[in-house]
Design an enzyme around this catalytic site. Structure first.
Site, mmCIF file in Angstrom:
data_model
loop_
_atom_site.group_PDB
_atom_site.id
_atom_site.type_symbol
_atom_site.label_atom_id
_atom_site.label_comp_id
_atom_site.label_asym_id
_atom_site.label_seq_id
_atom_site.Cartn_x
_atom_site.Cartn_y
_atom_site.Cartn_z
ATOM 1 N N LYS A 150 -7.166 2.026 -119.288
ATOM 2 C CA LYS A 150 -6.692 0.904 -120.102
ATOM 3 C C LYS A 150 -5.292 0.528 -119.647
ATOM 4 C CE LYS A 150 -7.707 2.228 -124.508
ATOM 5 N NZ LYS A 150 -7.571 1.942 -125.937
ATOM 6 N N HIS A 181 -4.586 7.819 -135.841
ATOM 7 C CA HIS A 181 -3.969 6.585 -135.354
ATOM 8 C C HIS A 181 -4.090 5.413 -136.319
ATOM 9 C CE1 HIS A 181 -3.468 8.746 -131.673
ATOM 10 N NE2 HIS A 181 -2.972 7.700 -131.034
ATOM 11 N N GLU A 240 -15.049 1.778 -124.900
ATOM 12 C CA GLU A 240 -14.653 1.979 -126.288
ATOM 13 C C GLU A 240 -15.581 1.306 -127.296
ATOM 14 O OE1 GLU A 240 -10.561 1.022 -128.457
ATOM 15 O OE2 GLU A 240 -10.400 2.456 -126.854
ATOM 16 N N ASN A 277 -8.835 8.190 -131.643
ATOM 17 C CA ASN A 277 -7.942 7.489 -132.552
ATOM 18 C C ASN A 277 -7.703 8.261 -133.842
ATOM 19 O OD1 ASN A 277 -7.268 5.191 -131.061
ATOM 20 N ND2 ASN A 277 -9.325 4.389 -131.428
ATOM 21 N N GLU A 309 -0.551 14.122 -129.279
ATOM 22 C CA GLU A 309 -1.853 13.717 -128.750
ATOM 23 C C GLU A 309 -2.655 14.963 -128.324
ATOM 24 O OE1 GLU A 309 -2.810 10.622 -128.914
ATOM 25 O OE2 GLU A 309 -0.982 9.391 -128.906
ATOM 26 N N LYS A 317 1.592 -5.314 -129.912
ATOM 27 C CA LYS A 317 1.553 -4.461 -128.726
ATOM 28 C C LYS A 317 0.193 -4.516 -128.044
ATOM 29 C CE LYS A 317 3.119 -0.527 -128.236
ATOM 30 N NZ LYS A 317 3.511 0.895 -128.208
ATOM 31 N N ARG A 335 -6.370 -10.571 -107.315
ATOM 32 C CA ARG A 335 -7.633 -10.221 -107.996
ATOM 33 C C ARG A 335 -7.894 -8.716 -108.015
ATOM 34 N NH1 ARG A 335 -9.501 -14.895 -105.327
ATOM 35 N NH2 ARG A 335 -9.486 -16.629 -106.791
ATOM 36 N N HIS A 383 -0.643 4.185 -136.740
ATOM 37 C CA HIS A 383 -0.205 2.887 -136.228
ATOM 38 C C HIS A 383 0.489 2.063 -137.297
ATOM 39 C CE1 HIS A 383 -2.938 2.695 -132.467
ATOM 40 N NE2 HIS A 383 -1.695 3.001 -132.153
ATOM 41 N N GLY A 419 43.832 -14.739 -166.841
ATOM 42 C CA GLY A 419 42.780 -15.710 -167.157
ATOM 43 C C GLY A 419 41.437 -15.064 -167.419
ATOM 44 N N LYS A 420 41.441 -13.755 -167.736
ATOM 45 C CA LYS A 420 40.189 -13.053 -167.993
ATOM 46 C C LYS A 420 39.361 -13.721 -169.086
ATOM 47 C CE LYS A 420 42.241 -9.414 -168.991
ATOM 48 N NZ LYS A 420 42.893 -8.192 -169.403
ATOM 49 N N GLY A 434 47.250 -12.252 -168.760
ATOM 50 C CA GLY A 434 47.693 -13.538 -168.245
ATOM 51 C C GLY A 434 46.984 -13.964 -166.979
ATOM 52 N N LYS A 438 -10.547 13.952 -122.952
ATOM 53 C CA LYS A 438 -10.419 12.502 -122.873
ATOM 54 C C LYS A 438 -11.284 11.958 -121.742
ATOM 55 C CE LYS A 438 -7.871 8.449 -123.423
ATOM 56 N NZ LYS A 438 -6.659 7.671 -123.363
ATOM 57 N N HIS A 494 5.700 6.969 -131.182
ATOM 58 C CA HIS A 494 4.266 6.884 -131.444
ATOM 59 C C HIS A 494 3.690 8.232 -131.899
ATOM 60 C CE1 HIS A 494 0.053 5.821 -130.771
ATOM 61 N NE2 HIS A 494 -0.068 6.883 -130.002
ATOM 62 N N ASP A 506 -2.874 11.068 -122.131
ATOM 63 C CA ASP A 506 -3.447 9.952 -122.869
ATOM 64 C C ASP A 506 -3.479 8.660 -122.052
ATOM 65 O OD1 ASP A 506 -4.461 8.354 -124.816
ATOM 66 O OD2 ASP A 506 -2.832 8.609 -126.254
ATOM 67 N N ARG A 508 -15.481 6.844 -128.127
ATOM 68 C CA ARG A 508 -14.088 6.818 -127.680
ATOM 69 C C ARG A 508 -13.123 6.597 -128.835
ATOM 70 N NH1 ARG A 508 -11.820 3.973 -122.140
ATOM 71 N NH2 ARG A 508 -9.644 4.489 -122.495
HETATM 72 N N1 NAD Z 1 -3.251 2.833 -121.846
HETATM 73 C C1 NAD Z 1 -3.446 3.677 -122.810
HETATM 74 O O1 NAD Z 1 -4.566 4.118 -123.073
HETATM 75 C C2 NAD Z 1 -2.303 4.114 -123.618
HETATM 76 C C3 NAD Z 1 -2.445 5.170 -124.509
HETATM 77 C C4 NAD Z 1 -1.323 5.596 -125.232
HETATM 78 C C5 NAD Z 1 -0.114 4.968 -125.060
HETATM 79 N N2 NAD Z 1 -0.001 3.934 -124.196
HETATM 80 C C6 NAD Z 1 1.254 3.253 -123.969
HETATM 81 O O2 NAD Z 1 2.186 4.166 -123.418
HETATM 82 C C7 NAD Z 1 3.490 3.744 -123.732
HETATM 83 C C8 NAD Z 1 4.329 4.915 -124.153
HETATM 84 O O3 NAD Z 1 4.369 5.853 -123.120
HETATM 85 P P1 NAD Z 1 5.478 6.978 -123.044
HETATM 86 O O4 NAD Z 1 5.530 7.677 -124.330
HETATM 87 O O5 NAD Z 1 5.202 7.749 -121.856
HETATM 88 O O6 NAD Z 1 6.819 6.146 -122.988
HETATM 89 P P2 NAD Z 1 7.765 5.722 -121.767
HETATM 90 O O7 NAD Z 1 7.018 5.338 -120.600
HETATM 91 O O8 NAD Z 1 8.660 4.713 -122.360
HETATM 92 O O9 NAD Z 1 8.561 7.045 -121.471
HETATM 93 C C9 NAD Z 1 9.407 7.617 -122.426
HETATM 94 C C10 NAD Z 1 10.817 7.819 -121.891
HETATM 95 O O10 NAD Z 1 10.865 8.934 -121.022
HETATM 96 C C11 NAD Z 1 11.430 8.573 -119.758
HETATM 97 N N3 NAD Z 1 10.778 9.425 -118.788
HETATM 98 C C12 NAD Z 1 9.504 9.340 -118.377
HETATM 99 N N4 NAD Z 1 9.226 10.383 -117.593
HETATM 100 C C13 NAD Z 1 10.347 11.121 -117.499
HETATM 101 C C14 NAD Z 1 10.665 12.322 -116.849
HETATM 102 N N5 NAD Z 1 9.749 13.005 -116.171
HETATM 103 N N6 NAD Z 1 11.920 12.787 -116.945
HETATM 104 C C15 NAD Z 1 12.840 12.128 -117.674
HETATM 105 N N7 NAD Z 1 12.582 11.010 -118.345
HETATM 106 C C16 NAD Z 1 11.341 10.523 -118.244
HETATM 107 C C17 NAD Z 1 11.156 7.125 -119.652
HETATM 108 O O11 NAD Z 1 12.062 6.481 -118.801
HETATM 109 C C18 NAD Z 1 11.328 6.655 -121.085
HETATM 110 O O12 NAD Z 1 12.679 6.479 -121.377
HETATM 111 C C19 NAD Z 1 3.351 2.695 -124.781
HETATM 112 O O13 NAD Z 1 3.622 1.448 -124.233
HETATM 113 C C20 NAD Z 1 1.907 2.774 -125.210
HETATM 114 O O14 NAD Z 1 1.399 1.537 -125.612
HETATM 115 C C21 NAD Z 1 -1.070 3.501 -123.481
HETATM 116 ZN ZN ZN Z 2 -1.848 7.637 -129.257
#
Ligand code: NAD
Ligand code: ZN
Length: 1613
Positions: A151, A274, A263, A271, A193, A160, A129, A278, A897-898, A895, A253, A290, A145, A267
């Site tokens: 979140k 986005h 949100e 976006n 971002e 997603k 919990r 998206h 067959g064309k 020949g 943020k 992204h 972000d 908030r």
């Molecule tokens: N909760 C939220 O408010 C919120 C907001 C935006 C995005 N997200 C989520 O975040 C995710 C994307 O996050 P991301 O872009 O960080 O992707 P990710 O976590 O997949 O990281 C990107 C890549 O970088 C590598 N990596 C991370 N840190 C590293 C470092 N210091 N050195 C070397 N490699 C490193 C990771 O292994 C991965 O391969 C998505 O799932 C998205 O939905 C959530």
């Molecule tokens: Zn974003």
């Protein structure tokens, strides 16, 4: 330890929970350990991050825990990537924590990117919990972000982030040193971002980002040794800046989250970018990240705000520049995106559709965050925006809605001049002191100019007044080579390129010689810069062409002394920009410059004067020499010195841009005033109003700084004869579109002697051929689309004006990526309805908001439209798909067959057939032979080639064109054929066994040939045939006609028809069950030589094809020796022959597979080239499915996909090792790869236990939930895997007992699978019935029950005899286990009332013989009535004679009941023009006739005697035999009066020889001339029964077994 760590704290939700700095691991460990006491600390990270950073965490925690034995620190590493963010991924971490006995006091530490943060956060939110957790984001995106805001979420196949919770971390530690190991693309991803947050919130931060990209990149690209940056003392300036922008972004943020945690409104601001971003992401993921999608989304949403009049162009421009400087894409045309196959799916409708489900929406309106300026939004929340506004922004093309400008009289200011902006930028940058530039044009040219000057450290720039003012801090001409050899990329910005060429000559190197490289896009690399380079070289500057001579890229040497100066000679007849370039830089030369212009006529003198005037404003006076008579010379003296920057410099509007609003006033008869350009302008184009518009009949009023134009009434513009536009060349496009409608009477003074009165002759514009495009050509070509005639001249063109209402509407204008073409034609669009301007974005160069200004300032509506064709639904890569109706070319040896096949193909497609040789003979009125004889081979071949291109023009569609075999002897003909195959339509090589050809040509033709000669010609031409064709059809002539029941011509029709319909795409021969998602199967043929057992594949002789939907040809197992031993490379010709044989024998789709040894086949693993040659052969031969292993090089797969045509690709992966886990990350990878490369996905693992099949099922189920999931074949090998074979619904590979070996271990037969499905409850037993009377002797139960039993189906078919359609029948058809029913006499008509729905055929026939219950999505069942009688009648007639239906235009039907109705339908479907009907009761027949459409032409006969006038060739008897024998309807010989015979079909099956049959037999024996083929009732019954069987079970009936059994029982009775 953590002492000496400098932390910047940010508070969120009232707590200082965010701690930022560099190298924080010790600090993190200590803070967590001390302030969050716990028995267990669980650190979760991914393997990428673990690789670099996990050890350090471990070491720090170990140190702290050492003494305290009750505490522990455990770590868990998961696989990286979005796929880990799943329910399974969450369960895996939870299982780990449970297994390690973690309790409620656990602290979870998430170290990683957003994936880790979201996933681990959600675990923490629900574990026991909810347990405490700490975020340690390691990507920039996660830092600014995802880690901030609480979140958390995971993905499901439905989408997603659909499942998650709000769960705030105790701490968020931002350690910017982690960014040093982050891949650079991921860093840019996060910068999107950061830029976004600044854009909506903080202009000062935005300005820091605008100018800081280089330093920010430096901060993460230099490794900070010895924890540099941990304390302020060791922190570099770049690190400071990096941390500053991160902290600023986080603070915004955190602030927004604090105000609006859940949100609800504010908030939503985060976006920005986005909503559209998206939607782009949904299509482009996972290739495009992204942040990259959001970057483009921001630009599009900013443009939307601009369109709505909320944001100025300055804002859009700044945003674009900022994003570009972080290496982010700003348009879907970015090569990173445009090169992806998925980019073809970015249609407006698709994007709008995706946006529909955005969380922010309320009701149907989409909500988008609208920027009002940099740093502020329109509302403190997202704003509802109508779809059509979004559509307009997304559209690539526009229509200007023609009409009168609603804002007339218009008063407006037009954008700053590009020429003046660029000059002012160079002057202020080279000058001393600060200069505020106003009305600067924000365009590509100024953008690249500014960033180049920055790279050369020549000046600094900052913005004031929300970007309206550019503050330039001049560098006084001191320039250095760009850092780390960076090339200055100038896109297609011509002015910038010319000016910078000399600016780069000013660059000085300190020590060893360095150089500056300037480069541009492909078009830029064609634009000339030669004369300028020549001049600089002669002056001692080293310039090297890196690619083509005379154009960019250039490498310009930086001398220690800089630019030499002195006497410089320059050829100035191509561009005045060369002159200005040298003039502007001349004061900084070592010696005073004397610039002498050579090469005759100097072009665009006004621009040179303008440069000199502007130089004067910046304090340097260049003078033009005069001769003793005071005549100006083309020699200029420029003193050395430094420009002195004026405090403020207002840039005049662009005079060329000004021509468009003025021209709109002229053409629409309205008034327009431009407030910032007038008679005092130095720009040549400022003369346009006086020189062009006034003589055309406009009223022009000019002051020093304003211009007002009023047009004459619409339609009265006058042609103006000769106009020299040399001083205003760029305005000639505007003049040309006006001239197109200028047909009013010319002033007599301007009338041309040598041209018609409607002529406008524009001269002096030769330079316009080397602008963004050849503009003279462009105007001529595009005006032609409106029906306007023009004539090209050496230095201009003539336009012949015509009344505006005679111009063609709906023209689609191609813009050549040239802003002026686009804007000029939009002027014409205000008058000519429905004019389309194809590339709206090209105006960005000088007037990015032109379309918005047209609407908002001038008052003309603009609509967005999409020209991009909708992509075909099911393709993997970009397959070249031809127009299905494009004509087909055939060629091949004489020949082969064309002609025979070509004619059949044309008949089957309903197209024309054309023989190129005959066409040639027709034209030249002699035979080909005579032609060759008289004029020789050479001329014959040339003529043949000419005729080929003529035919392609003449018959582009719906024609099968057969070419002479020798056409491939000529190279130009081969080129034409190849080009056709590549871009237009199929080119088919008709091939035939050469032995057969020789035999045919030597024995069977009138033109005998010598065998050696034929073979030699074949040897020579064959490679050509192969290289030119897109497809190959192997013509097989049946030699043993005895083994076939059907006429060879019928088989040829079937085979040719199927093949041609497939490869054209008119009716691809795919497996219907696969397409509709029903259970489907293919049989793996493991036979080394198919021709050795021809009967095996014949449905009338063998059962192996029953039930299945396709056959797999295992090419790797083919072997001419009859035994295939691995490794085996089957010869190409052998494969061709085998596949041809297979296609000749069955029309089932073919799965063409070349399996390699490592994947369980026999083809060598290391022969990829040969493998792909064989796969390509499969495509050429028209194999419907091509199996490709995804372990093959992807490049090769993609190039095969590019030529696959209508073939579908099965992307397959086989793992025999038993190590493939259906729940691991590998399987995801294989799945994604296969989904990307193929149309169908196939993954084969090996089951070690029965559970492996459950995991497989779960994986398949999860994947099937995605909305656009591709068909997925998933099975496990081995006996343990048999369950998966039973359950797999998609294209299950099956074997058969008659085959030598199963293709893979554990493979089952079709029947075994059905039995298995039944036992598993997947195929419950159904009951089938026959309704009618009398039916006790009916063969139907034998027919269907035999079929069920052969296929392993559990169903039962029984009789239900009633005299009327009663309640018993009504009850049966509504029983839950009712499977279907046959309906026979006398219920075929009455049953129509009992069903829920009729098929179209049954409805037209008005009677049914088949009932099929169809389950609905909601679980209910609909009872459908169908009619297969007509199919039985048609098929049996077809099997008797190939052309009887084409020889006959009338048929006869005896009887007028339900069966007779089916017969009418059948005969009509065969194309019979007249259908006679004869019946005992004439009125019944008349009723029947009346119920069919007129075109069926059903004629009721009074008596048999009437037949003699038009004797029928097809007769169908539908009356029970007792009716004729009892004399109710007298049948006579008159029936068979047709002398050449025909087909008679008897529907009654008892007795076998009915009176009708007897009569037919009698006629046939008496007169041998008249041959009547007889179809017995039982044969029709079988045919209609097979179809019934297929409708009920969805499987093809086992015809041989059924027939054998039925005939056996029937003969007994
Ligand atoms: N909760 C939220 O408010 C919120 C907001 C935006 C995005 N997200 C989520 O975040 C995710 C994307 O996050 P991301 O872009 O960080 O992707 P990710 O976590 O997949 O990281 C990107 C890549 O970088 C590598 N990596 C991370 N840190 C590293 C470092 N210091 N050195 C070397 N490699 C490193 C990771 O292994 C991965 O391969 C998505 O799932 C998205 O939905 C959530
Ligand atoms: Zn974003």
């Amino acid at each position: 330890m953590a002492n000496g760590t400098d932390i910047k704290k940010v508070s969120i939700l009232g707590k200082e929970a965010i701690h930022c700095g560099f190298h924080l691991i010790p600090y993190i460990a200590q803070t967590v350990f001390e302030s969050l006491p716990a028995s267990t600390y669980v650190l979760v990270t991914d393997s990428n991050v673990a690789k670099y950073h996990l050890d350090k965490f471990q070491a720090e925690f170990n140190k702290l825990i050492e003494s305290k034995t009750q505490k522990r620190f455990i770590t868990h590493v998961i696989s990286p990537g979005e796929t880990s963010k799943s329910r399974e991924g969450k369960a895996e971490i939870e299982d780990f924590m449970l297994a390690n006995a973690c309790t409620r006091d656990t602290v979870v530490i998430a170290v990683g990117g957003g994936v880790i943060g979201d996933l681990v956060g959600f675990v923490a939110a629900t574990f026991m919990r909810g347990v405490r957790f700490v975020q340690v984001p390691t990507t920039l995106l996660a830092m600014v972000d995802s880690s901030v805001g609480g979140k958390t979420a995971i993905d499901t196949p439905h989408g997603k982030n659909l499942i998650g919770a709000f769960w705030q971390p105790e701490y968020i530690f931002i350690d910017a040193a982690f960014l040093e190991t982050l891949p650079i693309r991921e860093f840019s991803n996060g910068m999107a971002e950061v830029v976004k947050t600044a854009a909506i919130w903080d202009e000062i931060e935005f300005a820091a980002l605008e100018s800081g990209s280089e330093d920010i990149f430096k901060a993460i690209q230099t490794t900070s040794k010895d924890n540099a940056g941990r304390d302020l003392a060791t922190r570099s300036a770049e690190q400071q800046l990096l941390l500053r922008v991160i902290v600023a972004s986080i603070s915004v943020k955190a602030h927004i989250v604090t105000i609006d945690e859940r949100e609800t409104g504010l908030r939503n601001l985060v976006n920005f970018g986005h909503t559209i971003g998206h939607a782009l992401e949904a299509v482009l993921t996972p290739q495009i990240l992204h942040g990259e999608c959001v970057s483009i989304g921001m630009i599009l949403e900013a443009e939307l705000a601009r369109q709505l009049g909320i944001l100025s162009q300055v804002g859009v421009g700044r945003l674009t520049r900022a994003l570009k400087s972080y290496n982010l894409p700003v348009s879907v045309h970015d090569s990173r995106i445009a090169s992806l196959p998925a980019s073809k799916l970015l249609t407006i409708d698709r994007l709008l559709d995706i946006m529909k489900v955005d969380k922010k929406n309320s009701g149907p309106a989409k909500k988008i965050v609208l920027l009002s300026r940099i740093g502020a939004t329109h509302e403190p929340k997202a704003t509802a925006v109508a779809d059509e506004k979004i559509r307009k922004t997304l559209a690539e093309s526009v229509i200007v809605i023609s009409g009168t400008p609603s804002r007339s009289p218009v008063s407006m200011a037009t954008p700053g001049s590009k020429s003046l902006s660029n000059r002012a930028l160079v002057l202020a940058a080279l000058g001393k002191g600060t200069c505020r530039l106003k009305n600067l044009l924000h365009s590509d040219d100024t953008q690249v100019m500014m960033s180049a000057l920055l790279d050369l450290q020549g000046a600094t720039f900052s913005w004031e007044d929300g970007g309206e003012t550019l503050v330039v801090q001049g560098g006084e001409g001191s320039l250095v080579p760009p850092a780390s050899n960076k090339e200055l990329y100038l896109g297609n910005a011509g002015t910038a390129a010319r000016f910078l060429t000399t600016v780069c000559a000013l660059v000085r190197s300190k020590g060893s010689a360095q150089h500056t490289v300037i480069t541009g896009n492909a078009r830029m690399k064609q634009r000339p810069v030669g004369p300028l380079v020549d001049a600089l070289r002669a002056n001692g500057t080293g310039v090297v062409y890196r690619e083509a001579e005379g154009s960019l890229p250039l490498a310009i040497t930086a001398h220690e002394t800089g630019f030499a100066g002195g006497h410089i000679k320059l050829a100035a007849s191509v561009s005045s920009q060369y002159v200005s370039s040298i003039l502007l830089c001349a004061p900084y030369a070592a010696k005073p410059v004397v610039l002498e212009l050579t090469g005759g006529q100097v072009i665009s003198q006004p621009y040179i004067d303008m440069t000199i005037a502007m130089m004067k404003s910046f304090g340097i006076e260049a003078t033009r020499r005069k001769d003793e008579n005071g005549t100006l010379l083309d020699v200029y003296d420029i003193p050395t010195g430094t420009y002195v920057n004026p405090e403020k410099y207002v840039i005049e509007s662009d005079a060329s841009s000004a021509t468009y609003p003025l021209a709109i006033a002229a053409i629409t008869g309205t008034t327009c005033t431009l407030t910032n350009i007038g008679s005092a302008s130095l720009q040549g184009d400022a003369g346009f109003a006086k020189a062009v518009l006034e003589p055309m009949g406009c009223t022009v009023v000019q002051t020093e700084s304003s211009t007002t134009v009023t047009g004459p009434p619409v339609g009265t513009l006058k042609a103006i004869g000769l106009v020299d536009m040399e001083p205003m060349t760029d305005a000639f496009l505007t003049a040309s579109v006006l001239a197109a409608v200028a047909c009013g009477e010319v002033d007599s003074a301007r009338k041309l002697e040598d041209a018609p009165a409607n002529t406008t002759r524009i001269l002096g514009i030769a330079n316009q051929r080397v602008k963004e495009c050849n503009r003279i050509r462009a105007m001529i070509d595009e005006l032609a689309k409106f029906g306007v005639q023009t004539k090209e001249l050496d230095d201009g063109l003539e336009i012949y004006g015509i009344p505006h209402d005679t111009l063609r509407r709906s023209a689609s204008v191609h813009c050549y990526d040239d802003h002026r073409v686009a804007m000029a034609f939009s002027v014409l669009g205000t008058l000519i309805p429905d004019t389309i301007i194809e590339e709206k974005r090209c105006v960005e160069k000088t007037w990015p908001n032109w379309w918005d200004d047209l609407e908002n300032k001038i008052g003309l509506e603009v609509e967005g439209i999409e020209l991009r064709p909708q992509p075909a639904a099911s393709t993997s890569a970009s397959a070249t798909s031809h127009d299905p109706e494009a004509s087909i070319l055939l060629f091949g040896m004489r020949g082969s067959g064309k002609t025979y096949l070509g004619k059949i193909a044309a008949a089957e497609l309903g197209w024309d057939y054309l023989d190129a040789d005959q066409y040639l003979e027709g034209i030249h009125k002699m035979t080909c032979k005579e032609f060759v004889h008289q004029r020789g081979w050479e001329e014959f071949r040339a003529t043949e080639t000419k005729i080929l291109s003529e035919l392609l023009e003449l018959k582009p569609k719906k024609t099968v064109i057969s070419l002479g075999g020798g056409i491939v002897e000529t190279e130009s003909a081969r080129d034409a054929i190849k080009a056709y195959a590549k871009q237009k339509g199929p080119v088919i090589h008709i091939s035939r066994d050469i032995g057969q050809i020789v035999q045919y040509l030597t024995h069977e033709t009138e033109r005998p040939a010598y065998p050696q000669e034929i073979e030699e010609v074949f040897k020579r031409r064959r490679p050509w045939f192969e290289e030119c064709c897109s497809h190959q059809f192997v013509s097989i002539v049946d030699t043993d006609s005895s083994s076939t029941s059907a006429d060879p011509q019928i088989r040829a029709r079937r085979e040719v028809g199927t093949y041609f319909r497939h490869i054209t795409g008119i009716q691809p021969n795919y497996a219907p069950n696969l397409i509709s998602g029903r259970r489907s199967y293919f049989l793996s043929l493991t036979i080394p030589d198919l021709t050795a057992q021809p009967e095996l594949l014949r449905e009338d002789q063998s059962d192996i094809l029953t039930g299945i939907d396709a056959v797999e040809l295992r090419v790797d197992l083919l072997s001419p020796t009859g035994v295939a031993t691995a490794p085996n490379v089957p010869p190409r010709d052998y494969v061709t022959q085998q596949l041809a044989f297979l296609k000749h024998t069955t029309s089932l789709p073919i799965v063409y597979t070349v399996r390699t040894v490592s994947q369980g086949g026999a083809f060598p693993d290391d022969a990829q080239d040969q493998l792909f040659e064989l796969l390509q052969l499969g495509v050429q031969l028209g194999a419907e499915y091509i199996d490709i292993e995804i372990t093959s090089p992807h490049k090769k797969i993609q190039s095969l996909a590019a030529i696959k045509g209508t073939s579908r690709i099965i992307a397959s992966h086989h793992d025999w090792s038993g190590n493939l886990k259906w729940s691991g990350p590998d399987i995801e990878k294989h799945y994604t790869t296969a989904a990307r490369l193929g149309d169908i996905i196939k993954i084969v693992g090996k089951a070690n236990s029965i559970e492996d099949n459950m995991l497989l099922q779960a994986f398949v189920k999860q994947k099937s939930l995605a909305p656009d999931a591709k068909p997925f074949i998933a099975i496990n090998l081995g006996t343990e895997g048999q369950l998966s074979r039973i359950l797999n619904p998609t294209f299950s590979p099956v074997t058969h007992s008659q085959l030598p070996v199963a293709a893979a271990p554990g493979q089952l037969t079709f029947a075994q699978i059905q039995t298995g499905l039944h036992l598993l409850g997947k195929v419950p037993r159904k009951k089938f019935f026959l309704f009618g009377t009398p039916i006790s002797k009916s063969p139907s139960p034998t027919l269907h029950n035999t079929g069920f039993s052969v296929l392993g189906l559990p169903h039962i078919y029984s009789l239900h005899e009633t005299s009327a359609v009663d309640d018993s029948i009504r009850r049966i058809i509504r029983m839950p286990d009712f499977g279907g029913a046959s309906v026979t006499i006398p219920h075929k008509l009455a049953m129509v009332e009992e069903v829920d729905e009729l098929t179209p055929a049954a409805r037209l026939i008005g009677a049914l013989n088949t009932i099929v219950p169809i389950g609905q999505v909601d679980g209910s069942v609909r009872i459908i009535g169908d009619n297969t009688d007509w199919i039985g009648i048609r098929n049996t007639i077809l099997s008797k004679s190939s052309d009887v239906w084409s020889r006959n235009d009338c048929g006869l039907i005896i009887g007028a009941g339900g069966t007779a109705r089916a017969a009418v339908y059948a005969l009509h479907s065969l194309g019979l023009g007249t259908i006679y009907l004869i019946n005992r009761t004439k009125s019944t027949a008349e009723r029947l006739a009346a119920s069919f459409p007129k075109e069926y032409n059903v004629v009721v006969l009074a008596s048999m005697a009437d037949l003699e006038k038009a004797p029928p060739g097809i007769i169908v008897g539908t009356v029970p035999s007792d009716a004729t024998t009892s004399g109710e309807l007298e049948l006579t010989d008159a029936l068979f009066s047709r002398v050449d015979g025909g087909v008679v079909v008897e529907m009654a099956y008892l007795p076998k020889t009915t009176s009708l049959v007897q009569l037919a037999l009698g006629v046939s024996t008496v007169d041998s001339q008249s041959r009547w083929s007889i179809v017995y009732g039982v044969d029709v019954l079988l045919e209609q029964g097979y179809e019934q069987f297929r409708l009920w079970t969805t499987h093809r009936a086992p015809q041989r077994a059924i027939k054998e059994k039925v005939v056996q029982v029937y003969e007994r009775s």
